[in-house]
Enzyme design. Structure first.
Site, PDB file in Angstrom:
ATOM      1  CB  SER A 146      -0.841  -0.051   1.234  1.00  0.00           C
ATOM      2  OG  SER A 146      -1.471   1.228   1.421  1.00  0.00           O
ATOM      3  CE1 TYR A 159      -4.307  -1.847   5.083  1.00  0.00           C
ATOM      4  CE2 TYR A 159      -3.221   0.408   4.640  1.00  0.00           C
ATOM      5  CZ  TYR A 159      -3.964  -1.010   4.068  1.00  0.00           C
ATOM      6  OH  TYR A 159      -3.745  -1.187   2.723  1.00  0.00           O
TER       7      TYR A 159
END
Length: 298
Positions: A146, A159
């Site tokens: 990501s 995350y």
């Protein structure tokens, strides 16, 4: 990769989002498909879409070593070493980092990091063995990280940690592979906000890792992520096409939103100059002000 026809692709998180779009493109290129997802109904729908195509559909929780071991054994038995492995399954989570429970850490790191770890440790030796046996054999591993693996946006620490780890793992894999083979390559996918189901990934959270009552910061993070993901203009199909282009060109980094690299450059400048981390909301101060106000409300 120069050839896809008749070769095998293993795809985790194949029931929706990037995984499903990667499966569609792999099928168009004549690849045999191994589709894996933890959500049984989504996997069933995906498998039905490829009826008549040579495939294996298997419900797998990528965080569980035994399930991934069984998957690898089944792939070897039916197809031999896969030519492409998309370690793509992922989940989202947010909130102030000290408010995340051990269950939050176990769930997010289990899927986002250990799912990639299992894919790499199980399939890479198999692929290298195939390469050693055939000078014409070629393969590629793609790990989904990501932009949060290159930045550290606030209120989503678990995350961020998981995706930074995937970037580090992938960069090391690239270097390690270069030491031992010219036939097996890898890439890391770093998407930004793309409309997929990741903002609702808690739908597949296992009961043994159930979260408690969400904190205010977690509710705020969920709302912001829902809005950002839902408003994304770049499609999952477009990102999947970028991935195949990267494999064609043996390109390591795959970015869905190159403009987001300005933030990465600022972070690197902070590191090189010894500066404190820059304000992530410098270009959109109203967002930062709103988040601070919401978090500080009693």
């Amino acid at each position: 990769m120069k050839h896809y026809q008749g070769r095998t692709a293993v795809i985790t998180g194949a029931g929706s989002g990037f995984g499903l779009e990667l499966a569609r493109l792999a099928a168009q290129r004549g690849m045999k498909l191994v589709l894996c997802d933890v959500q049984a109904d989504a996997l069933e729908r995906a498998a039905a879409e490829f009826a008549g195509h040579e495939l294996m559909a298997r419900r797998v929780d990528v965080a569980k070593a035994a399930e991934m071991q069984a998957l690898a054994a089944a792939v070897r038995e039916r197809f031999g070493a896969p030519h492409v492995v998309f370690n793509n399954a992922g989940v989202g989570s947010g909130g102030l980092i000290w408010e995340n429970s051990l269950a939050d850490w176990d769930w997010v790191l289990g899927v986002n990091l250990m799912g990639v770890v299992h894919g790499v440790r199980l399939f890479t030796p198999m692929m290298l063995e195939a390469a050693a046996a055939d000078p014409a054999w070629e393969g590629h591993i793609v790990n989904t990280a990501s932009m949060a693996g290159l930045l550290n946006p606030p209120n989503m620490g678990v995350y961020n940690v998981s995706k930074h780890a995937v970037v580090a793992l992938s960069e090391t894999l690239y270097q390690d592979l270069s030491l031992v083979s010219e036939q097996l390559h890898c890439s890391v996918l770093c998407p930004f906000f793309v409309p997929t189901g990741i903002s609702q990934s808690h739908r597949n959270r296992p009961g043994e890792l159930a979260g408690g009552r969400p904190t205010k910061s977690q509710l705020i993070s969920q709302a912001q992520t829902d809005k950002a993901v839902g408003a994304g203009k770049v499609s999952a199909d477009y990102v999947a096409r970028l991935v195949f282009e990267a494999m064609d060109q043996q390109r390591f980094y795959v970015f869905s939103h190159p403009q987001a690299l300005a933030g990465v450059a600022t972070r690197m400048e902070d590191v090189l100059q010894g500066r404190n981390p820059s304000d992530p909301f410098r270009d959109k101060p109203e967002i930062g002000a709103g988040l601070r106000a919401a978090l500080r409300q009693s």
